[in-house]
Scaffold this motif. Structure first.
Motif, PDB file in Angstrom:
ATOM      1  N   PHE A  16       0.811  -1.223   0.000  1.00  0.00           N
ATOM      2  CA  PHE A  16       0.000   0.000   0.000  1.00  0.00           C
ATOM      3  C   PHE A  16       0.844   1.273   0.000  1.00  0.00           C
ATOM      4  CE2 PHE A  16      -2.057   3.357   2.569  1.00  0.00           C
ATOM      5  CZ  PHE A  16      -3.071   3.694   1.697  1.00  0.00           C
ATOM      6  N   PRO A  17       1.928   1.370   0.793  1.00  0.00           N
ATOM      7  CA  PRO A  17       2.726   2.607   0.757  1.00  0.00           C
ATOM      8  C   PRO A  17       3.246   2.940  -0.640  1.00  0.00           C
ATOM      9  CG  PRO A  17       3.323   1.313   2.680  1.00  0.00           C
ATOM     10  CD  PRO A  17       2.432   0.447   1.841  1.00  0.00           C
ATOM     11  N   VAL A  18       3.623   1.913  -1.412  1.00  0.00           N
ATOM     12  CA  VAL A  18       4.125   2.156  -2.769  1.00  0.00           C
ATOM     13  C   VAL A  18       2.997   2.686  -3.649  1.00  0.00           C
ATOM     14  CG1 VAL A  18       5.195   1.109  -4.798  1.00  0.00           C
ATOM     15  CG2 VAL A  18       5.861   0.355  -2.500  1.00  0.00           C
ATOM     16  N   ALA A  19       1.823   2.033  -3.563  1.00  0.00           N
ATOM     17  CA  ALA A  19       0.673   2.491  -4.355  1.00  0.00           C
ATOM     18  C   ALA A  19       0.255   3.900  -3.938  1.00  0.00           C
ATOM     19  CB  ALA A  19      -0.491   1.519  -4.195  1.00  0.00           C
ATOM     20  N   ALA A  20       0.283   4.169  -2.627  1.00  0.00           N
ATOM     21  CA  ALA A  20      -0.093   5.495  -2.136  1.00  0.00           C
ATOM     22  C   ALA A  20       0.860   6.562  -2.642  1.00  0.00           C
ATOM     23  CB  ALA A  20      -0.126   5.497  -0.611  1.00  0.00           C
ATOM     24  N   LEU A  21       2.144   6.188  -2.786  1.00  0.00           N
ATOM     25  CA  LEU A  21       3.131   7.144  -3.288  1.00  0.00           C
ATOM     26  C   LEU A  21       2.791   7.582  -4.711  1.00  0.00           C
ATOM     27  CD1 LEU A  21       5.850   8.580  -2.732  1.00  0.00           C
ATOM     28  CD2 LEU A  21       6.985   6.593  -3.737  1.00  0.00           C
ATOM     29  N   PHE A  22       2.417   6.630  -5.567  1.00  0.00           N
ATOM     30  CA  PHE A  22       2.038   6.965  -6.938  1.00  0.00           C
ATOM     31  C   PHE A  22       0.666   7.634  -6.997  1.00  0.00           C
ATOM     32  CE2 PHE A  22       5.238   3.675  -7.645  1.00  0.00           C
ATOM     33  CZ  PHE A  22       5.981   4.242  -8.673  1.00  0.00           C
ATOM     34  N   PHE A  23      -0.183   7.349  -6.022  1.00  0.00           N
ATOM     35  CA  PHE A  23      -1.534   7.903  -5.992  1.00  0.00           C
ATOM     36  C   PHE A  23      -1.538   9.343  -5.496  1.00  0.00           C
ATOM     37  CE2 PHE A  23      -5.371   8.622  -3.350  1.00  0.00           C
ATOM     38  CZ  PHE A  23      -6.343   8.530  -4.330  1.00  0.00           C
ATOM     39  N   LEU A  50      -8.511   3.300  -1.769  1.00  0.00           N
ATOM     40  CA  LEU A  50      -7.362   2.692  -2.440  1.00  0.00           C
ATOM     41  C   LEU A  50      -6.923   1.421  -1.718  1.00  0.00           C
ATOM     42  CD1 LEU A  50      -5.039   2.750  -4.504  1.00  0.00           C
ATOM     43  CD2 LEU A  50      -3.783   4.212  -2.899  1.00  0.00           C
ATOM     44  N   LEU A  51      -6.840   1.482  -0.383  1.00  0.00           N
ATOM     45  CA  LEU A  51      -6.433   0.313   0.391  1.00  0.00           C
ATOM     46  C   LEU A  51      -7.439  -0.823   0.229  1.00  0.00           C
ATOM     47  CD1 LEU A  51      -4.516  -1.014   2.430  1.00  0.00           C
ATOM     48  CD2 LEU A  51      -5.833   0.082   4.263  1.00  0.00           C
ATOM     49  N   TYR A  52      -8.723  -0.489   0.231  1.00  0.00           N
ATOM     50  CA  TYR A  52      -9.753  -1.522   0.048  1.00  0.00           C
ATOM     51  C   TYR A  52      -9.632  -2.196  -1.313  1.00  0.00           C
ATOM     52  CZ  TYR A  52     -14.058  -3.298  -1.863  1.00  0.00           C
ATOM     53  OH  TYR A  52     -14.970  -4.076  -2.532  1.00  0.00           O
ATOM     54  N   LEU A  53      -9.495  -1.401  -2.381  1.00  0.00           N
ATOM     55  CA  LEU A  53      -9.403  -1.970  -3.722  1.00  0.00           C
ATOM     56  C   LEU A  53      -8.183  -2.868  -3.863  1.00  0.00           C
ATOM     57  CD1 LEU A  53     -10.443   1.111  -5.906  1.00  0.00           C
ATOM     58  CD2 LEU A  53     -11.788  -0.964  -5.460  1.00  0.00           C
ATOM     59  N   MET A  54      -7.084  -2.492  -3.221  1.00  0.00           N
ATOM     60  CA  MET A  54      -5.894  -3.346  -3.260  1.00  0.00           C
ATOM     61  C   MET A  54      -6.154  -4.660  -2.536  1.00  0.00           C
ATOM     62  SD  MET A  54      -2.809  -0.597  -2.658  1.00  0.00           S
ATOM     63  CE  MET A  54      -1.577  -1.913  -2.694  1.00  0.00           C
ATOM     64  N   ASN A  55      -6.797  -4.597  -1.380  1.00  0.00           N
ATOM     65  CA  ASN A  55      -7.121  -5.819  -0.638  1.00  0.00           C
ATOM     66  C   ASN A  55      -8.056  -6.714  -1.450  1.00  0.00           C
ATOM     67  OD1 ASN A  55      -6.236  -6.174   2.400  1.00  0.00           O
ATOM     68  ND2 ASN A  55      -6.443  -3.971   2.049  1.00  0.00           N
ATOM     69  N   ALA A  56      -9.086  -6.108  -2.056  1.00  0.00           N
ATOM     70  CA  ALA A  56     -10.042  -6.898  -2.838  1.00  0.00           C
ATOM     71  C   ALA A  56      -9.348  -7.574  -4.019  1.00  0.00           C
ATOM     72  CB  ALA A  56     -11.179  -5.992  -3.329  1.00  0.00           C
ATOM     73  N   PHE A  57      -8.487  -6.842  -4.709  1.00  0.00           N
ATOM     74  CA  PHE A  57      -7.803  -7.397  -5.876  1.00  0.00           C
ATOM     75  C   PHE A  57      -6.882  -8.544  -5.471  1.00  0.00           C
ATOM     76  CE2 PHE A  57      -4.422  -7.481  -9.088  1.00  0.00           C
ATOM     77  CZ  PHE A  57      -5.183  -7.617 -10.231  1.00  0.00           C
TER      78      PHE A  57
END
Length: 372
Positions: A16-23, A50-57
Motif C-alpha cells: 500500500f505505501p508504494v501504491a499510495a506514493l504513486f496515488f 485505495l487500500l480496500y481496492l488493493m485488498n479486494a484485488f
C-alpha cells in the motif's frame, strides 16, 4: 480457510505505501483544482478506498501460480450455472432441515463460507459509492457488477495472457454474490450516514482566503515548472544558443508570469499564482524574485556544472564555485527548514521581491493574499 485470506491482506498492506506514493501526486492535483485545498476527511476516505481496492484485488488473485506455464484447472475454468452454490452447500454440508441445531455446521463448510466471503468482499465498495460518490442505487448495482466482472475476466484470461491457463474459476455465482454485497454496503451506508460528516458539506464553511499556500502545493508546481524549463533549456542547448539556461528561465519564470498575472503552467495546475502588493504582479517584482532564485541561487549551480564539464573558467574561479555552491545549498536547506516551522514562512527571495503566493480561485478576488 481463514488463514488463506491473511496472506493477500498482509501483502496488500505491505504494498500500500508504494501504491499510495504513486496515488498521492494525482490526488493532490485533483483536490487542488477541484476544491482549492486538501480536506483531511476527503483524503482519508480516498486512501481507504485505495487500500480496500488493493485488498479486494489481492484476495481474488492471490496466490499466483509458481510459473507462467501453469497447467489447466481440473474440471475446467468456467462455472456458468447460476445459484450452483446452493447445490454445493447441500452436497457438502450435514444440515437437516427439521433440525435447526445442525445449521451451525454451515459455518465450517467451504462452499457456504465462500459465498459469504464474496458477499462481504463488495460491501465496502457499496458503502464508498453511497457515502463518498453519492451514486444512485442503480449505478451501485452496475458498478458492483462491473468490478466483479473485471475480477472474473482477469482470472479466466490468466491475467490477460500472462499465464498459459486461468488460475481461478470464472464463477457466475461470484458475480451474483459480489453484486449483492455492493447493494448491502450501499444500504448500510444509508443507515450510518448520519454518524459521519456529509461529504457534500465539507467545503461549505471553508474560507480559502484563510488558508495558506503550503510548501507541498508549491513543491508540486515547482516540479512541473522545473521539468518544463529543463526541456526548454535542453532545446536551446541543442541549437547551441549561448546563455540557454538564463534565457529559458527568464522567458518561463519572468515573462510568462508577467503576461498571465503570476501564473506558470505548474502554478495554474495547482491553482496558485504569484502576487505582489498590487493586483497585477509587476515585471520588476518577478525579475527580483526569480532572478534571485533561478539566476543567482540555481544559476551558480549551473555555472559550476558547465565549468566542470567544459573547463570554461580559470581554476581559481572553479575553486570559488566549488566552495560557494555547497555553502549556498546548506544555507538554503537550513533557511527552508526554519521557515517551514514559522507561522508566516515567507522565504528570503520573496521578502526581498515583496511577492507571495495566492490561491487562484474563481470565487475569490485575484488580488487576495494568502499567508505563505
Amino acid at each position: 480457510m481463514f488463514q488463506s485470506y491473511l496472506f493477500p491482506i498482509s501483502y496488500a498492506f505491505m504494498t500500500f505505501p508504494v501504491a499510495a506514493l504513486f496515488f498521492t501526486l494525482p490526488f493532490l492535483i485533483v483536490q487542488y483544482r477541484r476544491h482549492g485545498y486538501i480536506n483531511k476527511v476527503r483524503a482519508l476516505v480516498l486512501y481507504l478506498l485505495l487500500l480496500y481496492l488493493m485488498n479486494a484485488f489481492y484476495l481474488v488473485m492471490l496466490p499466483l501460480p509458481a510459473s507462467r506455464h501453469n497447467l489447466p484447472k481440473l474440471g475446467g475454468a468456467l462455472q456458468p450455472i447460476p445459484l450452483q452454490f446452493i447445490q454445493d452447500i447441500m452436497r457438502e454440508s450435514n444440515i437437516v432441515g427439521s433440525e435447526p441445531s445442525t445449521y451451525l455446521s454451515l459455518l465450517r463448510e467451504r462452499a457456504f463460507l465462500q459465498v459469504i466471503f464474496n458477499v462481504l468482499l463488495m460491501v465496502p465498495f457499496g458503502m464508498f459509492l453511497n457515502y463518498y460518490f453519492r451514486a444512485r442505487w442503480m449505478v451501485c448495482i452496475l458498478l458492483s457488477f462491473g468490478l466483479s466482472l473485471f475480477f472474473e475476466v482477469t482470472q479466466i484470461t490468466g491475467i490477460y495472457g500472462f499465464y498459459d491457463y486461468p488460475h481461478r474459476v470464472f464463477d457466475v455465482d461470484d458475480l451474483i454474490a459480489n453484486t449483492l454485497g455492493g447493494i448491502i454496503g450501499y444500504r448500510i451506508a444509508e443507515w450510518i450516514s448520519g454518524l459521519l460528516p456529509r461529504i457534500e458539506q465539507l467545503d461549505q464553511s471553508v474560507d480559502l482566503g484563510a488558508k495558506r499556500v503550503t510548501y507541498t502545493r508549491r513543491g508540486i508546481a515547482f516540479m512541473i515548472d522545473g521539468g518544463i524549463c529543463m526541456i526548454g533549456t535542453g532545446i536551446l542547448y541543442v541549437f547551441e544558443l549561448p546563455f540557454a539556461y538564463w534565457i529559458a528561465t527568464g522567458i518561463y519564470f519572468i515573462l510568462l508570469p508577467y503576461f498571465t498575472n503570476g501564473r506558470t503552467l505548474g502554478k495554474w495546475i495547482v491553482r496558485i499564482r504569484v502576487s505582489g502588493s498590487s493586483e497585477h504582479v509587476t515585471l520588476r517584482m518577478l525579475f527580483v524574485r526569480y532572478g534571485l532564485l533561478y539566476w543567482v541561487f540555481f544559476g551558480l549551480h549551473v555555472l559550476l556544472l558547465e565549468a566542470t564539464m567544459n573547463q570554461s573558467i580559470p581554476a581559481a574561479g572553479l575553486l570559488i564555485l566549488q566552495i560557494l555552491v555547497p555553502i549556498l545549498q546548506l544555507s538554503g536547506i537550513i533557511h527552508l527548514i526554519i521557515r517551514m516551522f514559522k507561522k508566516n514562512p515567507v522565504l528570503l527571495y520573496e521578502q526581498i521581491s515583496r511577492t507571495s503566493h495566492t490561491i487562484s480561485w474563481p470565487d475569490h478576488s485575484p488580488g487576495l493574499a494568502i499567508n505563505q
